[in-house]
Design a protein around this motif. Sequence first.
Motif, short mmCIF file in Angstrom:
data_model
loop_
_atom_site.label_atom_id
_atom_site.label_comp_id
_atom_site.label_asym_id
_atom_site.label_seq_id
_atom_site.Cartn_x
_atom_site.Cartn_y
_atom_site.Cartn_z
N GLY A 73 0.80 -1.22 0.00
CA GLY A 73 0.00 0.00 0.00
C GLY A 73 0.83 1.26 0.00
N LEU A 74 2.10 1.17 -0.41
CA LEU A 74 2.96 2.35 -0.51
C LEU A 74 2.75 2.99 -1.88
N ASN A 76 4.35 5.08 -4.07
CA ASN A 76 5.69 5.64 -4.25
C ASN A 76 5.82 6.40 -5.56
N THR A 127 6.60 9.08 2.27
CA THR A 127 7.17 7.78 2.62
C THR A 127 8.58 7.98 3.13
N THR A 182 0.40 6.46 1.50
CA THR A 182 -0.12 5.10 1.64
C THR A 182 -1.61 5.06 1.36
N GLN A 278 3.63 8.03 7.75
CA GLN A 278 4.29 7.66 6.51
C GLN A 278 4.43 6.14 6.44
N GLY A 279 4.49 5.63 5.22
CA GLY A 279 4.89 4.25 5.03
C GLY A 279 6.40 4.18 4.93
N SER A 289 9.55 -3.77 5.25
CA SER A 289 8.63 -2.63 5.11
C SER A 289 7.74 -2.57 6.34
N ARG A 291 4.26 -0.11 8.04
CA ARG A 291 3.29 0.98 7.93
C ARG A 291 2.15 0.72 8.89
N ASP A 293 -2.17 0.92 9.37
CA ASP A 293 -3.43 1.12 8.67
C ASP A 293 -4.27 2.11 9.47
#
Length: 433
Positions: A73-74, A76, A127, A182, A278-279, A289, A291, A293
Amino acid sequence: MTTDPRSHGLWARTAPPAPDAPPLRSDATVDVAVVGAGYTGLSAALHLAKAGARVAVLEGETVGFGGSGRNVGLVNAGLWVKPDLVPAALGPERGERLLSLLGTAPRRVFDLIAEHAIACEAQDTGTLHCAVGAKGLSDLADRARQWQARGAPVRLLDAAETARATGARAYAGALLDERAGTIQPLAYARGLARAALAAGAAIHAGSPVLGVAEAGTRWRLTTPGGRVDADWVVVATNAYTRAPWPEIRAEIAHLPYFNIATAPLSDNLRGTILPGRQGAWDTKPVLTSFRLDAAGRLVLGSVGALRGTGAAVHRAWARRTLKALFPQAGDVPFEAEWYGRIGMTADALPRFHRLARNVVGFSGYNGRGIAPGTAFGGVLADLVAGRITEDALPLPVTAPVPIGFRAVRELAYEAGAQAVHLAEARFPGRAVP
């Protein structure tokens, strides 16, 4: 959606219901047939339908079934490769065009979300690419310099700033990219599908394309329940490609990637872990990774498949990583796990193909599917509608070329990730930066 809880995990539990997309049960004639209901296909369908085209989307499974419903779900900007390498590979004009398109692609995503009121937990707060040691920091400094030379709003954080931004003291620094953010990825795919339906597109899930043949001046796509005749065909299947375009599958290697999510964190913990929402991910080859929710669940991810021996290995890795990075989280339980496939090309660059007359598509997103997929869908719509020519595309037209030693690469990705995570368990000092 599959009933396997490890296919879409948390995202299937928390996304709004999928829109109605019944299987094709008759024959139809349209301007454009789109194969694949992921980000690229749905974006192309939405943009084409808004412009007045008759569009039918054919999806073998369900909306967002592939990578679009399984990823971190990043959202980028850019690519995995450093910016300066793109013009070197594609030529100055086309390379800078691609960088410009993908540099602004997250904005396209968030603008579409706002325009169509897509409920997908969108956070456009940036991010964090986190540096593992001095080597990682040097790499990020180089990336920052290259993006800043192009006017991008990115900046390098030092170790103290990174600790405040992430809640983890393990990193030597981080690259903050303010263009990015995200989303809840499956919710975004379903929202794009609703928007495309509202614009007049037809979407048929459970309708795999079994064959494609010329029918006069059109293409005839055959599914188990009916046929679609179309002037144009957009192929948007990427890592989950099956027949009738095996050449797309042949040019990409599958990289497995998994996510494991905790139960919602307390309000106090949310204030210390990624307080800016941020993710994040790090610079390790077998990366980590992380993050949050919308409910405050911490989602940890890495390379690997949650099957066979990998399931136990990667679960143990997640527990160790949580404790090492965020000891303040204590023994918070995990409540969801899932994994999918990323389509990797030999040079980590995407591809544009003209597979036949009026049959076109992008593939090979190398783990950057959300923003590029959305942007490339818009580009395909412009191409099909005649608003641009192939000369104006961000990628050259290339023929699919099989990736070398594909089966060996795929085995190495999956087995190698297990080996790395097992080694981290044996030598705890190597488990995190």
